[in-house]
Design an enzyme around this catalytic site. Structure first.
Site, mmCIF file in Angstrom:
data_model
loop_
_atom_site.group_PDB
_atom_site.id
_atom_site.type_symbol
_atom_site.label_atom_id
_atom_site.label_comp_id
_atom_site.label_asym_id
_atom_site.label_seq_id
_atom_site.Cartn_x
_atom_site.Cartn_y
_atom_site.Cartn_z
ATOM 1 N N TYR A 156 0.757 -1.217 -0.128
ATOM 2 C CA TYR A 156 0.036 0.238 0.187
ATOM 3 C C TYR A 156 0.862 1.166 -0.026
ATOM 4 O O TYR A 156 0.584 2.069 -1.110
ATOM 5 C CB TYR A 156 -0.996 0.091 1.141
ATOM 6 C CG TYR A 156 -1.818 1.199 1.279
ATOM 7 C CD1 TYR A 156 -2.954 1.283 0.384
ATOM 8 C CD2 TYR A 156 -1.578 2.116 2.075
ATOM 9 C CE1 TYR A 156 -3.776 2.242 0.545
ATOM 10 C CE2 TYR A 156 -2.321 3.158 2.191
ATOM 11 C CZ TYR A 156 -3.334 3.320 1.329
ATOM 12 O OH TYR A 156 -4.133 4.721 1.459
ATOM 13 N N LYS A 160 1.063 4.084 -3.130
ATOM 14 C CA LYS A 160 0.478 5.419 -3.276
ATOM 15 C C LYS A 160 2.053 6.464 -3.574
ATOM 16 O O LYS A 160 1.652 7.590 -3.986
ATOM 17 C CB LYS A 160 0.207 5.826 -1.679
ATOM 18 C CG LYS A 160 -1.081 4.998 -1.404
ATOM 19 C CD LYS A 160 -2.190 5.437 -2.492
ATOM 20 C CE LYS A 160 -3.742 4.907 -2.181
ATOM 21 N NZ LYS A 160 -4.779 5.323 -3.135
#
Length: 231
Positions: A156, A160
């Site tokens: 994750y 990003k």
């Protein structure tokens, strides 16, 4: 009338963003993978449902064709769809776990941009908002004063960070567009098991703000509700 498309719009930040923009007078297309949930959410808001899976090229192409047929233009694209994946320790993380997260969080944005840039180019003031995270900031995640510095994972956070980079590259390639990435903050959504400390209204505020900028607004930038964020 401003024509706006929000991916992952049937719940959480996407739903709240859609609600606020509908109230502001936008014609909102609410993208959702599940037709039943998407239709129900759109009906609640007075939005228009659009079956859309950002991990599927055919689904994205069909969505672009439908908006072209109905509207002929897109003014605002909010790339909100995202997944958290598993926060395994880096040493235990497998490549397929990272790939699964990237397919939605990163490649999903690329699919959407490739399909919808032609429609956005027809807008007088095209706007793209990519929903990122403080977890994608190298500055934030290495600052011991920030909560994000204590969260360790590969899939994750790095997805990003990739969103930040592709945002700046689209902004440079599309100088007439306003293309920005936002950090909604630690918001209570399904992504974190509703452990976030902010409401969805608080988290969506920066998404709505950047979706509402004009042709003289910033581009290629990273914002939270508190202001610009270091990359």
């Amino acid at each position: 009338m401003t024509i706006t498309l929000i991916t992952g719009g049937n719940k959480g930040l996407g739903f709240e963003t859609a609600r606020t923009l509908v109230e502001a007078g936008h014609t909102v297309y609410l993208g959702a993978r599940d037709p039943g949930r998407g239709e129900a959410a759109a009906a609640r808001l007075g939005a228009r449902h659009l079956t859309l899976d950002v991990t599927d090229d055919t689904s994205v192409a069909a969505a672009a064709a439908l908006i072209e047929q109905r509207e002929g233009v897109l003014d605002v694209l909010v790339n909100n769809a995202g997944i958290g994946g598993t926060f395994a320790a880096p040493r235990d993380t497998r490549a397929e776990q990272v790939q699964q997260v990237y397919d939605t969080n990163v490649f999903g944005i690329v699919r959407m941009m490739h399909a919808f840039i032609p429609l956005l180019e027809r807008s007088a003031a095209p706007v793209v908002v990519n929903v990122g995270s403080g977890m994608g900031s190298l500055a934030v995640t290495t600052d011991p004063e920030r909560l994000e510095s204590g969260l360790v994972g590969i899939a994750y956070p790095s997805s990003k960070t990739a969103v930040n980079m592709i945002t700046t590259q689209y902004a440079k390639d599309l100088p007439r567009f306003r293309v920005n990435v936002v950090d909604p903050g630690y918001t209570a959504t399904d992504l974190n098991g509703h452990r976030g400390i902010q409401t969805v209204a608080e988290g969506a505020a920066i998404i709505v703000q950047m979706a509402s900028i004009g042709a003289d607004g910033p581009t290629g930038s990273f914002f939270a509700a508190s202001g610009p964020i270091a990359w």
